[in-house]
Design an enzyme around this catalytic site. Sequence first.
Site, PDB file in Angstrom:
ATOM      1  N   CYS A 172       0.552  -1.134  -0.061  1.00 27.55           N
ATOM      2  CA  CYS A 172      -0.059   0.062  -0.148  1.00 27.55           C
ATOM      3  C   CYS A 172       0.750   1.304  -0.094  1.00 27.55           C
ATOM      4  CB  CYS A 172      -1.024   0.018   1.160  1.00 27.55           C
ATOM      5  SG  CYS A 172      -2.283  -1.225   1.143  1.00 27.55           S
TER       6      CYS A 172
ATOM      7  N   HIS B 286      -3.068   6.701   3.801  1.00 28.50           N
ATOM      8  CA  HIS B 286      -1.854   5.720   4.008  1.00 28.50           C
ATOM      9  C   HIS B 286      -0.504   6.452   3.668  1.00 28.50           C
ATOM     10  CE1 HIS B 286      -1.157   1.175   5.246  1.00 28.50           C
ATOM     11  NE2 HIS B 286      -0.583   2.207   5.904  1.00 28.50           N
TER      12      HIS B 286
END
Length: 526
Positions: free
Chosen positions: A84, A139
């Site tokens: 991610c 993120h």
Amino acid sequence: MEILFLKVLLLGASLTGLFYSLVDFCFYGYRGLEKPNFVIILADDMGWGDLGANWAETKDTPQLDKMASEGMRFVDFHAPASTCSPSRASLLTGRLGVRNGVTHNFAISSVGGLPLNETTLAQVLQETGYITGMIGKWHLGHHGPYQPNFRGFSYYFGIPYSHDMGCSDTPGYNHPPCPACPPAAAPLQSSPRKNCYSDVGLPLYENFNIVEQPVNLTSLTEKFAEKALQFIQQASDSGQPFFLYLALTHMHVPLTVTHQSADLKGQRVYRESLQEMDNLVGRIKNKVDSTVKANTFLWFTGDNGPWSQKCELSGNAGPFTGLWQTNRGGSSTKQTTWEGGHRVPAIAYWPNKVPANVTSTALLSVLDIFPTVVSLAKASLPPRRHFDGLDVSDILFGDSQNGHRVLFHPNSGAAGSYGALQTIRLGQYKAFYITGGAKACDGSLGPEQHHKLPLIFNLQEDPAECVPLDSSSAIYQEMLPKITEVLVDILQDISGDNTSVADYSHDPSVIPCCSTLKIACRCQLM
Ligand SMILES: *[C@@H]1O[C@H](CO)[C@@H](O)[C@H](O)[C@H]1NC(C)=O
Ligand SMILES: *[C@@H]1O[C@H](CO)[C@@H](O)[C@H](O)[C@H]1NC(C)=O
Ligand SMILES: *[C@@H]1O[C@H](CO)[C@@H](O)[C@H](O)[C@H]1NC(C)=O
Ligand SMILES: *[C@@H]1O[C@H](CO)[C@@H](O)[C@H](O)[C@H]1NC(C)=O
């Protein structure tokens, strides 16, 4: 004091944006208003074979398939990392993790984020007069100046990290199943269940405010949809060009499905969730079509391959099964540099600009989004740094077939050290210097192996990466020096621009929490 400083920064950024819009308007008149809008939709943990247009077995993506038939579909398109945070950092900087500093995921207690001296795509566009919005999973750091509003986005609505990194009262489907958040009266759990973050509620932000904690995962998709449609409408009404970065929580676990039927289990859950994502993308596309169609470039892709460890709750890598690895244990998808880890679905849609119903086999990467969008916006690349992506507008407009000759796949955690060289692509060949699997559904973990003589696969003949070329064969002998040469070039180029370092230190006090009581951080505000 810190907040005041940050606010001044933010005001400065929007004033700069206003200044550039005025300059634009004065010098170019209405031409400045003709800059295209950009909508980038990033799926999470979606497999190459989860797109019906890629893989005939998949029947759950009618909207995306329609978009592919009205646009350009890329079949050799790669995420810049197999996990991610690095993948997202590369999307927003056009640079590999070894340059931008983001080589692995940030945690809920991470103090840092994408290094501040990295310039994001949103910053570049904001400075040239764009309205910029980020909806979905960020993120890239949530503490202080790492928050999206300080990284070029004038609007942010979303979650600071993955939605399995915090509890919810609607825990959804996961492996292992995670419990709901503890009730407000319960004491903080000292040892959260293995693989479940069960003690702190997942927060939902709108700009700087937590608006819901714990998040209701069942209604999250609908909220993202509403906010995205609203953003497109308002930006379009304003007459300014806009950039929307929509980072979906689909197909990452926990999976939730809006229309829950009683007998949902196994593969059905995944398929329902895939259909839900497809429907969401269809709604965004319809909105674009009905408001700003002629001048909006929509780009759909994914951040990395499916998360096999989650068994039937993970996606389909299509023909990219990484058999050399799976025969030795472990999985060959997310977190690995096998094709299943980084070859992702990709569709470009821009009526009358990008030709319709075309399949491109050019070797491309999510890294290309940055230079391509900057070029289409007639902006300039940030100076004094190297980019790993290319401006691929010629390919998008059907004028060229030439993508990358070489693509470098950095380590993303399955074996070796983060960010480091592991695998390199040259034309149809792919060389592995380090192999290793990620955790598989059966719990196995392929051992890390270093290959002094790299394993070289011919992807054209062996997309499953099953049998490497015989190292005594003529083709191996021919390819090895070529691969070594491009490798030396890349490493040298990287060492000339690799100074950004992300702060991966932890501090429990940075865990987002809207409540001073801090019991599961429970405070429903919405
Ligand atoms: C979560 O949202 C769904 C859909 O809006 C709703 O039906 C449900 O009651 C909510 N659950 C909680 C715990 O708030
Ligand atoms: C797209 O191309 C395929 C094969 O090239 C063809 O079968 C199909 O009818 C085309 N679809 C559209 C909408 O033009
Ligand atoms: C940058 O590259 C040089 C030369 O390869 C290496 O010694 C150094 O550790 C790298 N720096 C970072 C921050 O990775
Ligand atoms: C980013 O910051 C680091 C550490 O402060 C510094 O060493 C590096 O030169 C900076 N990089 C750029 C591109 O400005």
